[in-house]
Motif scaffolding. Structure first.
Motif, mmCIF file in Angstrom:
data_model
loop_
_atom_site.group_PDB
_atom_site.id
_atom_site.type_symbol
_atom_site.label_atom_id
_atom_site.label_comp_id
_atom_site.label_asym_id
_atom_site.label_seq_id
_atom_site.Cartn_x
_atom_site.Cartn_y
_atom_site.Cartn_z
ATOM 1 N N PRO A 191 -2.639 -16.331 -8.568
ATOM 2 C CA PRO A 191 -4.093 -15.398 -8.180
ATOM 3 C C PRO A 191 -4.376 -15.817 -6.631
ATOM 4 C CG PRO A 191 -4.342 -16.497 -10.216
ATOM 5 C CD PRO A 191 -3.085 -17.082 -9.659
ATOM 6 N N HIS A 192 -4.872 -14.904 -6.229
ATOM 7 C CA HIS A 192 -5.385 -14.955 -4.708
ATOM 8 C C HIS A 192 -6.556 -13.943 -4.356
ATOM 9 C CE1 HIS A 192 -5.123 -14.529 -0.180
ATOM 10 N NE2 HIS A 192 -4.601 -15.597 -0.420
ATOM 11 N N PRO A 193 -7.428 -14.326 -3.484
ATOM 12 C CA PRO A 193 -8.794 -13.475 -3.492
ATOM 13 C C PRO A 193 -8.489 -12.258 -3.045
ATOM 14 C CG PRO A 193 -9.276 -15.794 -2.533
ATOM 15 C CD PRO A 193 -7.462 -15.669 -2.963
ATOM 16 N N HIS A 194 -7.174 -12.005 -2.353
ATOM 17 C CA HIS A 194 -7.037 -10.763 -1.726
ATOM 18 C C HIS A 194 -6.205 -9.875 -2.580
ATOM 19 C CE1 HIS A 194 -7.774 -12.071 2.736
ATOM 20 N NE2 HIS A 194 -8.750 -11.882 2.025
ATOM 21 N N LEU A 195 -5.732 -10.372 -3.757
ATOM 22 C CA LEU A 195 -4.853 -9.611 -4.763
ATOM 23 C C LEU A 195 -5.722 -9.094 -6.052
ATOM 24 C CD1 LEU A 195 -1.604 -11.688 -4.921
ATOM 25 C CD2 LEU A 195 -2.033 -9.630 -3.692
ATOM 26 N N THR A 196 -5.775 -7.797 -6.245
ATOM 27 C CA THR A 196 -6.454 -7.349 -7.473
ATOM 28 C C THR A 196 -5.509 -7.774 -8.809
ATOM 29 O OG1 THR A 196 -5.269 -5.337 -7.317
ATOM 30 C CG2 THR A 196 -7.405 -5.520 -6.306
ATOM 31 N N TRP A 197 -4.245 -8.046 -8.656
ATOM 32 C CA TRP A 197 -3.304 -8.373 -9.735
ATOM 33 C C TRP A 197 -2.293 -9.280 -9.352
ATOM 34 C CZ3 TRP A 197 -4.421 -8.504 -14.586
ATOM 35 C CH2 TRP A 197 -3.403 -8.733 -15.674
ATOM 36 N N HIS A 198 -1.511 -9.913 -10.324
ATOM 37 C CA HIS A 198 -0.682 -10.889 -9.766
ATOM 38 C C HIS A 198 0.495 -10.338 -9.057
ATOM 39 C CE1 HIS A 198 -2.799 -13.830 -11.820
ATOM 40 N NE2 HIS A 198 -2.332 -13.556 -13.194
ATOM 41 N N SER A 214 -2.633 -3.889 -2.818
ATOM 42 C CA SER A 214 -3.214 -5.234 -2.395
ATOM 43 C C SER A 214 -2.204 -6.229 -1.993
ATOM 44 C CB SER A 214 -4.212 -5.769 -3.642
ATOM 45 O OG SER A 214 -3.247 -6.276 -4.928
ATOM 46 N N VAL A 215 -0.829 -6.065 -2.815
ATOM 47 C CA VAL A 215 0.212 -6.986 -2.493
ATOM 48 C C VAL A 215 0.852 -6.477 -1.142
ATOM 49 C CG1 VAL A 215 2.551 -7.413 -3.174
ATOM 50 C CG2 VAL A 215 0.870 -7.500 -4.967
ATOM 51 N N ILE A 216 0.837 -5.206 -1.067
ATOM 52 C CA ILE A 216 1.568 -4.787 0.291
ATOM 53 C C ILE A 216 0.584 -5.128 1.441
ATOM 54 C CG2 ILE A 216 2.086 -2.629 1.893
ATOM 55 C CD1 ILE A 216 2.866 -1.330 -1.074
ATOM 56 N N ASN A 217 -0.811 -4.957 1.328
ATOM 57 C CA ASN A 217 -1.974 -5.526 2.311
ATOM 58 C C ASN A 217 -1.634 -6.855 2.536
ATOM 59 O OD1 ASN A 217 -2.646 -2.819 2.656
ATOM 60 N ND2 ASN A 217 -4.326 -3.016 1.115
ATOM 61 N N LEU A 218 -1.478 -7.661 1.759
ATOM 62 C CA LEU A 218 -1.447 -9.203 1.779
ATOM 63 C C LEU A 218 -0.051 -9.581 2.457
ATOM 64 C CD1 LEU A 218 -2.905 -11.952 1.316
ATOM 65 C CD2 LEU A 218 -1.772 -12.053 -0.908
ATOM 66 N N SER A 219 1.059 -8.911 2.119
ATOM 67 C CA SER A 219 2.158 -9.322 2.684
ATOM 68 C C SER A 219 2.155 -8.718 4.021
ATOM 69 C CB SER A 219 3.441 -8.695 2.087
ATOM 70 O OG SER A 219 3.356 -7.301 1.890
ATOM 71 N N GLY A 220 1.539 -7.640 4.538
ATOM 72 C CA GLY A 220 1.503 -7.082 5.912
ATOM 73 C C GLY A 220 0.684 -7.915 6.548
ATOM 74 N N ARG A 221 -0.252 -8.687 5.928
ATOM 75 C CA ARG A 221 -1.300 -9.664 6.786
ATOM 76 C C ARG A 221 -0.581 -10.776 7.006
ATOM 77 N NH1 ARG A 221 -5.418 -13.456 5.397
ATOM 78 N NH2 ARG A 221 -7.425 -13.016 6.716
ATOM 79 N N GLN A 222 0.666 -11.007 6.386
ATOM 80 C CA GLN A 222 1.289 -12.218 6.650
ATOM 81 C C GLN A 222 1.932 -12.129 8.195
ATOM 82 O OE1 GLN A 222 0.001 -14.622 4.857
ATOM 83 N NE2 GLN A 222 2.234 -15.533 3.997
#
Length: 320
Positions: A95-102, A42-50
């Motif tokens: 926390p963030h809606p797209h993250l399953t964990w911090h 989820s972190v990689i997806n969110l950072s890639g979404r940036q």
């Protein structure tokens, strides 16, 4: 026997508890690995979404400059809000809606966001320029061009560094989990070998010995039963008794006389010699020595097998 059984039971409980402990540890490790992989994904997806959002912001800004419609305004405002909230969550671990964990916050990520790359300052400057496009007085082509250049240059490179760092951390965490899992497997196998050598095998050997004892006891019981049946069968042939060993007189029971086909007790001499006259000649001398010798009288019980004269039936005679 009771103490040994309790000790064996205690050893069994210890062995089972150790195996259960290692199995639980392995399960917890697998659960954590799966959770970490989901979190890093989820972190990689969110950072890639940036990276995608930075380019979308540049396109929305150019579209708003050309059309000045409410749709382009709302699209730019929404993209800026998502870009800023995701950046805050990644940088601070909130926390963030797209993250399953911090998101992980450590020295490596700090170096990217606040170190030499200073990605945080780049992102904040990019957001400020994007919000300038939302105001009519600051919405200019030069601001739109600056957003386009940053989304294709230094900013995108910084965002790529962040994605690569999160990927490296995910791979490192997976590698550590594999090493710990292998270590747990080796320890579990070692414990199984130790438990087999010092707990299960000794108890298995003891159980085998007990089973052998039971088999021997069962065999002896069977032999005793056979002797009992033989004795019970012999009773049908009658009993004779010698009241005192100081005399040669013998008392024959009626069942014994009937078994010998002797109608009257007077037809046979009521003595040792009278009984020996009924014994088969081949067994006569041995019967005399076994039943009527001085050595036989000193014994509490004497048992032998012999044949009777003119009979094919084998019987037992006992001298009490």
């Amino acid at each position: 026997m009771l103490k040994i059984s309790r000790r064996a039971l205690r050893f069994y409980f210890i062995g089972i508890a150790l195996i259960a402990l290692m199995t639980t540890a392995g399960h917890m490790l697998i659960t954590r690995v799966v959770g970490d992989q989901q979190a890093y994904a989820s972190v990689i997806n969110l950072s890639g979404r940036q990276r995608m959002l930075s380019q979308r912001i540049a396109l929305n800004a150019q579209g708003l400059l050309l059309t000045n419609t409410q749709g382009d305004y709302d699209a730019l405002s929404q993209s800026l809000d998502e870009f800023e909230s995701a950046h805050t969550a990644l940088m601070t671990g909130t926390p963030h809606p797209h993250l399953t964990w911090h998101a992980p916050v450590n020295a490596s990520t700090e170096a990217i966001y606040r170190g030499e790359t200073n990605l945080d300052e780049q992102v904040q400057a990019y957001i400020r320029q994007g919000r300038m496009m939302l105001a009519d007085e600051t919405r200019t082509q030069s601001v739109a061009d600056a957003l386009r250049d940053q989304s294709a240059g230094e900013l995108i490179n910084g965002l790529e560094l962040a994605v690569g760092e999160y990927q490296r951390e995910a791979e490192a965490a997976s590698h550590r989990a594999i090493q710990i899992g292998a270590l747990l497997l080796v320890i579990t196998l070692f414990m199984l070998v130790i438990e087999w050598l010092f707990i299960f095998k000794p108890q298995n050997d003891r159980l085998y010995r007990l089973m052998q004892i039971l088999v021997r006891q069962k065999r002896r019981v069977g032999q005793a039963r056979e002797r009992f049946l033989l004795a019970a069968t012999s009773v049908r042939f009658g009993v004779w008794d010698r009241p005192t060993t100081t005399e040669t007189r013998i008392v024959f029971t009626e069942s014994f006389l009937r078994a010998m086909s002797i109608k009257n007790a007077s037809d046979i001499e009521q003595s040792c010699d009278g009984f020996l006259d009924l014994v088969h000649p081949d067994h006569k001398e041995d019967t005399r020595n076994r039943l009527f010798s001085g050595a036989a009288y000193r014994e509490k019980e004497t048992t032998m097998e012999h044949l009777l004269r003119d009979f094919l039936t084998e019987v037992d005679s006992e001298l009490p």
